[in-house]
Design a protein around this motif. Structure first.
Motif, PDB file in Angstrom:
ATOM      1  N   GLY A 190       0.816  -1.208   0.000  1.00 42.04           N
ATOM      2  CA  GLY A 190       0.000   0.000   0.000  1.00 42.04           C
ATOM      3  C   GLY A 190       0.845   1.252   0.000  1.00 42.04           C
ATOM      4  O   GLY A 190       1.821   1.360  -0.744  1.00 42.04           O
ATOM      5  N   LYS A 191       0.497   2.170   0.892  1.00 47.61           N
ATOM      6  CA  LYS A 191       1.146   3.483   0.912  1.00 47.61           C
ATOM      7  C   LYS A 191       2.621   3.430   1.289  1.00 47.61           C
ATOM      8  O   LYS A 191       3.350   4.378   1.040  1.00 47.61           O
ATOM      9  CB  LYS A 191       0.388   4.424   1.839  1.00 47.61           C
ATOM     10  CG  LYS A 191      -0.953   4.814   1.267  1.00 47.61           C
ATOM     11  CD  LYS A 191      -1.570   5.952   2.012  1.00 47.61           C
ATOM     12  CE  LYS A 191      -2.866   6.315   1.301  1.00 47.61           C
ATOM     13  NZ  LYS A 191      -3.415   7.554   1.742  1.00 47.61           N
ATOM     14  N   GLY A 248      -2.156   9.330  -8.805  1.00 51.72           N
ATOM     15  CA  GLY A 248      -3.488   9.759  -8.404  1.00 51.72           C
ATOM     16  C   GLY A 248      -3.604   9.555  -6.910  1.00 51.72           C
ATOM     17  O   GLY A 248      -2.644   9.125  -6.262  1.00 51.72           O
ATOM     18  N   HIS A 249      -4.760   9.838  -6.358  1.00 50.69           N
ATOM     19  CA  HIS A 249      -4.904   9.677  -4.914  1.00 50.69           C
ATOM     20  C   HIS A 249      -4.803   8.217  -4.479  1.00 50.69           C
ATOM     21  O   HIS A 249      -4.445   7.927  -3.347  1.00 50.69           O
ATOM     22  CB  HIS A 249      -6.222  10.291  -4.424  1.00 50.69           C
ATOM     23  CG  HIS A 249      -7.428   9.495  -4.809  1.00 50.69           C
ATOM     24  ND1 HIS A 249      -7.953   9.497  -6.084  1.00 50.69           N
ATOM     25  CD2 HIS A 249      -8.189   8.635  -4.087  1.00 50.69           C
ATOM     26  CE1 HIS A 249      -8.991   8.687  -6.127  1.00 50.69           C
ATOM     27  NE2 HIS A 249      -9.165   8.160  -4.939  1.00 50.69           N
ATOM     28  N   ASN A 250      -5.084   7.275  -5.397  1.00 53.58           N
ATOM     29  CA  ASN A 250      -5.075   5.865  -5.016  1.00 53.58           C
ATOM     30  C   ASN A 250      -4.100   4.990  -5.813  1.00 53.58           C
ATOM     31  O   ASN A 250      -4.154   3.778  -5.729  1.00 53.58           O
ATOM     32  CB  ASN A 250      -6.484   5.286  -5.122  1.00 53.58           C
ATOM     33  CG  ASN A 250      -7.021   5.328  -6.543  1.00 53.58           C
ATOM     34  OD1 ASN A 250      -6.514   6.035  -7.407  1.00 53.58           O
ATOM     35  ND2 ASN A 250      -8.077   4.562  -6.790  1.00 53.58           N
ATOM     36  N   PHE A 251      -3.202   5.605  -6.591  1.00 50.91           N
ATOM     37  CA  PHE A 251      -2.263   4.790  -7.358  1.00 50.91           C
ATOM     38  C   PHE A 251      -1.033   5.591  -7.773  1.00 50.91           C
ATOM     39  O   PHE A 251      -1.014   6.814  -7.734  1.00 50.91           O
ATOM     40  CB  PHE A 251      -2.927   4.236  -8.628  1.00 50.91           C
ATOM     41  CG  PHE A 251      -3.004   5.248  -9.751  1.00 50.91           C
ATOM     42  CD1 PHE A 251      -2.039   5.261 -10.749  1.00 50.91           C
ATOM     43  CD2 PHE A 251      -4.012   6.192  -9.782  1.00 50.91           C
ATOM     44  CE1 PHE A 251      -2.095   6.204 -11.775  1.00 50.91           C
ATOM     45  CE2 PHE A 251      -4.081   7.131 -10.797  1.00 50.91           C
ATOM     46  CZ  PHE A 251      -3.122   7.138 -11.798  1.00 50.91           C
ATOM     47  N   ILE A 253     -10.059  -0.118  -8.044  1.00 54.11           N
ATOM     48  CA  ILE A 253      -9.221  -0.294  -6.850  1.00 54.11           C
ATOM     49  C   ILE A 253      -9.746   0.559  -5.691  1.00 54.11           C
ATOM     50  O   ILE A 253     -10.291   1.643  -5.898  1.00 54.11           O
ATOM     51  CB  ILE A 253      -7.732  -0.007  -7.122  1.00 54.11           C
ATOM     52  CG1 ILE A 253      -7.492   1.439  -7.547  1.00 54.11           C
ATOM     53  CG2 ILE A 253      -7.179  -0.985  -8.126  1.00 54.11           C
ATOM     54  CD1 ILE A 253      -6.026   1.796  -7.628  1.00 54.11           C
ATOM     55  N   LYS A 254      -9.559   0.045  -4.482  1.00 55.99           N
ATOM     56  CA  LYS A 254     -10.057   0.716  -3.276  1.00 55.99           C
ATOM     57  C   LYS A 254      -8.934   1.299  -2.421  1.00 55.99           C
ATOM     58  O   LYS A 254      -9.144   2.236  -1.686  1.00 55.99           O
ATOM     59  CB  LYS A 254     -10.867  -0.263  -2.422  1.00 55.99           C
ATOM     60  CG  LYS A 254     -12.020  -0.892  -3.157  1.00 55.99           C
ATOM     61  CD  LYS A 254     -13.091   0.116  -3.471  1.00 55.99           C
ATOM     62  CE  LYS A 254     -14.266  -0.571  -4.134  1.00 55.99           C
ATOM     63  NZ  LYS A 254     -14.963   0.234  -5.063  1.00 55.99           N
ATOM     64  N   LYS A 255      -7.734   0.716  -2.491  1.00 55.35           N
ATOM     65  CA  LYS A 255      -6.619   1.211  -1.667  1.00 55.35           C
ATOM     66  C   LYS A 255      -5.471   1.652  -2.566  1.00 55.35           C
ATOM     67  O   LYS A 255      -5.439   1.328  -3.753  1.00 55.35           O
ATOM     68  CB  LYS A 255      -6.146   0.134  -0.689  1.00 55.35           C
ATOM     69  CG  LYS A 255      -5.475  -1.056  -1.346  1.00 55.35           C
ATOM     70  CD  LYS A 255      -4.943  -2.024  -0.304  1.00 55.35           C
ATOM     71  CE  LYS A 255      -4.138  -3.118  -0.947  1.00 55.35           C
ATOM     72  NZ  LYS A 255      -2.739  -2.846  -1.058  1.00 55.35           N
TER      73      LYS A 255
END
Length: 118
Positions: free
Chosen positions: A13-14, A107-110, A63-65
């Protein structure tokens, strides 16, 4: 030589997020190489043309995360097979070479990243 454009999704993830949108976290490529060599990445797209961007955009809508994707331009000879295992092995060996990180899109999620080998 046959050219392929491959997009891999890395697990995680992050913690893999590039700092300030352009600097890879410590040991990012080493961890990515090990993850790919172990077969823990997922091939999102493998094409002989640049249509990978459309396939990736479609995937991103689901995608969600936060997710990291690696884009790789690969070449295979007619004698080489193009199986998932072959792709993973070739990419894992290639990305351990120290080169310049390139962030292609975020982007905010990738994030979509690659290595500049020039």
């Amino acid at each position: 030589m046959e050219h392929y454009f491959v997009v891999l999704e890395l697990p995680g993830g992050k913690e893999l997020k590039f700092k300030e949108g352009r600097c890879s976290p410590k040991n990012f490529w080493k961890v990515a190489s090990e993850t790919i060599a172990q077969g823990k990445a997922v091939i999102i797209s493998k094409r002989k043309d640049t249509g990978v961007s459309e396939e990736l955009r479609s995937h991103l809508s689901k995608i969600k995360k936060f997710t990291t994707y690696v884009l790789v331009h690969m070449q295979f000879t007619a004698l080489e097979s193009v199986t998932e295992c072959d792709i993973f092995n070739k990419i894992a060996q290639w990305i351990v070479i120290q080169n310049r990180d390139v962030v292609i899109d975020t982007g905010h999620n990738f994030q979509l990243v690659t290595i500049d080998v020039a």
